[in-house]
Motif scaffolding. Structure first.
Motif, mmCIF file in Angstrom:
data_model
loop_
_atom_site.group_PDB
_atom_site.id
_atom_site.type_symbol
_atom_site.label_atom_id
_atom_site.label_comp_id
_atom_site.label_asym_id
_atom_site.label_seq_id
_atom_site.Cartn_x
_atom_site.Cartn_y
_atom_site.Cartn_z
ATOM 1 N N SER A 241 0.836 -1.205 0.000
ATOM 2 C CA SER A 241 0.000 0.000 0.000
ATOM 3 C C SER A 241 0.868 1.250 0.000
ATOM 4 C CB SER A 241 -0.930 0.020 1.211
ATOM 5 O OG SER A 241 -1.603 1.275 1.297
ATOM 6 N N VAL A 242 0.902 1.940 -1.121
ATOM 7 C CA VAL A 242 1.652 3.186 -1.231
ATOM 8 C C VAL A 242 0.995 4.268 -0.374
ATOM 9 C CG1 VAL A 242 2.373 5.021 -2.821
ATOM 10 C CG2 VAL A 242 2.585 2.626 -3.499
ATOM 11 N N GLU A 243 -0.315 4.237 -0.281
ATOM 12 C CA GLU A 243 -1.039 5.230 0.510
ATOM 13 C C GLU A 243 -0.627 5.175 1.984
ATOM 14 O OE1 GLU A 243 -5.643 6.528 1.684
ATOM 15 O OE2 GLU A 243 -5.268 4.760 0.438
ATOM 16 N N ILE A 244 -0.548 3.980 2.544
ATOM 17 C CA ILE A 244 -0.142 3.832 3.934
ATOM 18 C C ILE A 244 1.312 4.264 4.104
ATOM 19 C CG2 ILE A 244 0.294 2.173 5.794
ATOM 20 C CD1 ILE A 244 -2.086 0.550 4.709
ATOM 21 N N ARG A 245 2.155 3.899 3.159
ATOM 22 C CA ARG A 245 3.567 4.267 3.222
ATOM 23 C C ARG A 245 3.748 5.790 3.168
ATOM 24 N NH1 ARG A 245 7.649 0.449 2.052
ATOM 25 N NH2 ARG A 245 6.840 -1.681 2.182
ATOM 26 N N GLN A 246 2.926 6.451 2.352
ATOM 27 C CA GLN A 246 3.033 7.911 2.283
ATOM 28 C C GLN A 246 2.642 8.539 3.618
ATOM 29 O OE1 GLN A 246 4.073 9.480 -0.953
ATOM 30 N NE2 GLN A 246 4.766 10.714 0.758
ATOM 31 N N LYS A 247 1.617 7.998 4.253
ATOM 32 C CA LYS A 247 1.211 8.504 5.562
ATOM 33 C C LYS A 247 2.318 8.295 6.597
ATOM 34 C CE LYS A 247 -3.773 7.980 4.830
ATOM 35 N NZ LYS A 247 -5.005 7.233 5.194
ATOM 36 N N LEU A 248 3.025 7.183 6.491
ATOM 37 C CA LEU A 248 4.127 6.925 7.415
ATOM 38 C C LEU A 248 5.301 7.863 7.154
ATOM 39 C CD1 LEU A 248 4.017 3.032 7.622
ATOM 40 C CD2 LEU A 248 3.767 4.623 9.537
ATOM 41 N N GLN A 249 5.553 8.196 5.896
ATOM 42 C CA GLN A 249 6.612 9.166 5.612
ATOM 43 C C GLN A 249 6.278 10.537 6.199
ATOM 44 O OE1 GLN A 249 7.429 8.895 1.245
ATOM 45 N NE2 GLN A 249 9.456 8.265 1.932
ATOM 46 N N ILE A 250 5.023 10.915 6.133
ATOM 47 C CA ILE A 250 4.607 12.190 6.732
ATOM 48 C C ILE A 250 4.740 12.122 8.255
ATOM 49 C CG2 ILE A 250 2.712 13.828 7.025
ATOM 50 C CD1 ILE A 250 3.888 13.733 4.192
ATOM 51 N N ALA A 251 4.379 10.980 8.844
ATOM 52 C CA ALA A 251 4.527 10.823 10.301
ATOM 53 C C ALA A 251 5.996 10.893 10.708
ATOM 54 C CB ALA A 251 3.914 9.491 10.749
ATOM 55 N N SER A 252 6.877 10.313 9.902
ATOM 56 C CA SER A 252 8.314 10.397 10.166
ATOM 57 C C SER A 252 8.777 11.841 10.137
ATOM 58 C CB SER A 252 9.073 9.570 9.124
ATOM 59 O OG SER A 252 10.467 9.777 9.230
ATOM 60 N N TRP A 253 8.315 12.595 9.162
ATOM 61 C CA TRP A 253 8.621 14.035 9.058
ATOM 62 C C TRP A 253 8.141 14.771 10.314
ATOM 63 C CZ3 TRP A 253 5.797 17.273 4.717
ATOM 64 C CH2 TRP A 253 6.163 18.624 4.812
ATOM 65 N N MET A 254 6.925 14.483 10.735
ATOM 66 C CA MET A 254 6.364 15.135 11.916
ATOM 67 C C MET A 254 7.098 14.748 13.195
ATOM 68 S SD MET A 254 2.337 14.662 10.938
ATOM 69 C CE MET A 254 1.729 15.225 12.516
ATOM 70 N N SER A 255 7.744 13.593 13.182
ATOM 71 C CA SER A 255 8.437 13.129 14.390
ATOM 72 C C SER A 255 9.682 13.947 14.693
ATOM 73 C CB SER A 255 8.826 11.654 14.234
ATOM 74 O OG SER A 255 9.987 11.489 13.433
ATOM 75 N N LEU A 256 10.254 14.564 13.682
ATOM 76 C CA LEU A 256 11.488 15.328 13.865
ATOM 77 C C LEU A 256 11.427 16.555 12.975
ATOM 78 C CD1 LEU A 256 14.039 14.924 15.617
ATOM 79 C CD2 LEU A 256 15.172 14.024 13.585
ATOM 80 N N TRP A 257 10.368 17.349 13.152
ATOM 81 C CA TRP A 257 10.099 18.503 12.295
ATOM 82 C C TRP A 257 11.304 19.455 12.266
ATOM 83 C CZ3 TRP A 257 5.859 18.995 9.271
ATOM 84 C CH2 TRP A 257 5.639 20.231 8.658
ATOM 85 N N PRO A 258 11.709 19.892 11.064
ATOM 86 C CA PRO A 258 12.876 20.784 10.966
ATOM 87 C C PRO A 258 12.687 22.046 11.803
ATOM 88 C CG PRO A 258 12.188 20.030 8.803
ATOM 89 C CD PRO A 258 11.122 19.592 9.758
ATOM 90 N N ILE A 259 13.683 22.319 12.618
ATOM 91 C CA ILE A 259 13.611 23.484 13.486
ATOM 92 C C ILE A 259 14.996 24.095 13.590
ATOM 93 C CG2 ILE A 259 13.952 22.064 15.549
ATOM 94 C CD1 ILE A 259 12.229 24.104 17.081
ATOM 95 N N LYS A 260 15.066 25.412 13.602
ATOM 96 C CA LYS A 260 16.353 26.083 13.668
ATOM 97 C C LYS A 260 16.705 26.366 15.118
ATOM 98 C CE LYS A 260 19.017 29.990 11.935
ATOM 99 N NZ LYS A 260 19.040 31.206 11.105
#
Length: 388
Positions: A241-260
């Motif tokens: 499921s590409v849809e589920i994988r895309q949601k997990l990639q977004i969750a990974s991004w949210m887990s360590l959101w870029p911050i200065k």
């Protein structure tokens, strides 16, 4: 500033879009199939002309992912060379060899493809090239195929000749662009995909008590935590499921959101233990989190500040579980939920499985904490002993 691009050639029901950050990170393109349009766009945005593709041997030899990236670069006359011998934990030998290829090929950008090792290796290469060239900044375009979230950090870890983990950090090391194309993750082995999802969960949890993280980003981490608990089992059950994988990639991004950060802010005890265990005993980053996160959360129920424990208890609430009636109880219950998730994903293991000698425990604890006299030394030794 956030910019949403709705002109991507995919149905509107799919998770897709574009996000831009100031300073080093110029943009994140996300969506299935987005690499074909995002890579040329970022070349133009960054004003670069020739790329070194940096990746690992397995991804290069056992999938067509790297060949696809090379093909896109060749179509825009942006391909310079490929280095595919970046190993687990980014050994220094590979970094040196890849640096030579980068220079000899006349490249001005690194396109890293794979997990945290090539992303961190790219940061290390660019860091030392910046030192040699008096601060000249060269960019990285990261195309992750795991959920480790290394692409969102300004820090990089690599392994020196003695097998010790070395860290470098600079605001200029954050990738200039990131492409989250879930279609490229289909070739990622299940154990690597799911265990790096636990690594992302480790980010979510430890950001709850990490210094300098503002409350809005803690809230984002709580939301990501809920998504990881939901979608990792779904991805195991439906790996195509590409849809589920895309949601997990977004969750990974949210887990360590870029911050200065004005100053690099280290994560907590689970990450610190993972750094000391990983390189020294050849334990993958994701697996170290599978080993250490749950027991560290349980320890936090005893040693954490009241604010730390309240955030962790809130994480338990985000899993839609009924409260145990106390904050400490909810933190312990969160630990149990993490341990169960690891088991359900088939990722449970022990230090014995990775041939970590018991007699090394005091040294691992001391190296993690910085000294044997640290107040948490006895608790850390006990935690490690319980991992056998």
């Amino acid at each position: 500033m956030s910019i949403v691009d709705y002109s991507v050639e995919h149905p509107s029901t799919e998770l897709q879009g574009f996000y831009a950050w100031t300073d080093t990170l110029r943009g994140i393109q996300y969506g299935p199939g987005s690499v074909s349009t995002a890579l040329p766009k970022f070349f133009e945005l960054l004003g670069v002309s020739k790329a070194l593709v940096l990746t690992g041997r397995s991804l290069y030899e056992k999938s067509d992912v790297v060949k696809k990236v090379e093909g896109i670069l060749k179509s825009i006359n942006g391909y310079g060379a490929t280095y595919y011998k970046i190993g687990q934990h980014s050994p220094i030998a590979g970094i040196r060899d890849a640096s030579k290829v980068f220079i000899d090929s006349g490249c001005d950008v690194i396109v890293s493809v794979g997990g945290g090792s090539p992303v961190d290796a790219a940061k290390a290469i660019l860091y030392y090239l910046q030192q040699e060239r008096g601060g000249e900044t060269m960019p990285q375009i990261a195309i992750p195929t795991t959920l480790s979230a290394a692409e969102y950090s300004i820090g990089a870890g690599y392994t020196d000749e003695s097998g010790k983990k070395v860290a470098v950090s600079s605001q200029k090391l954050a990738p200039a662009a990131i492409i989250l194309d879930a279609e490229l993750t289909l070739a990622t082995p299940e154990r690597l995909w799911l265990s790096t999802g636990i690594r992302a969960l480790d980010h979510c949890v430890e950001n709850l008590y990490r210094p300098l993280v503002p409350p809005p980003l803690k809230a984002m981490g709580l939301s990501a935590l809920a998504d990881l608990f939901k979608y990792l089992p779904e991805s195991k059950a439906n790996p195509k499921s590409v849809e589920i994988r895309q949601k997990l990639q977004i969750a990974s991004w949210m887990s360590l959101w870029p911050i200065k950060f004005g100053k690099y802010s280290a994560l907590g005890l689970s990450h610190s233990l993972g750094h000391k265990l990983g390189a020294a005993y050849s334990i993958p980053h994701g697996i170290t989190s599978c080993l250490t996160l749950a027991p560290v959360v349980e320890l936090m129920s005893e040693i954490g500040t009241e604010q730390d424990k309240e955030y962790l208890a809130k994480a338990f609430f985000y899993l839609h579980k009924p409260s145990t009636g106390t904050v400490d109880g909810d933190v312990k219950a969160l630990s149990a939920c993490i341990k169960q998730l690891v088991a359900d994903l088939g990722l449970s293991s022990t230090l014995s499985d990775y041939n970590v000698p018991r007699e090394d425990i005091p040294v691992i604890a001391a190296n993690t904490l910085g000294t044997e006299t640290h107040q948490l030394f006895p608790e850390t030794v006990k935690l490690l002993e319980n991992l056998y």
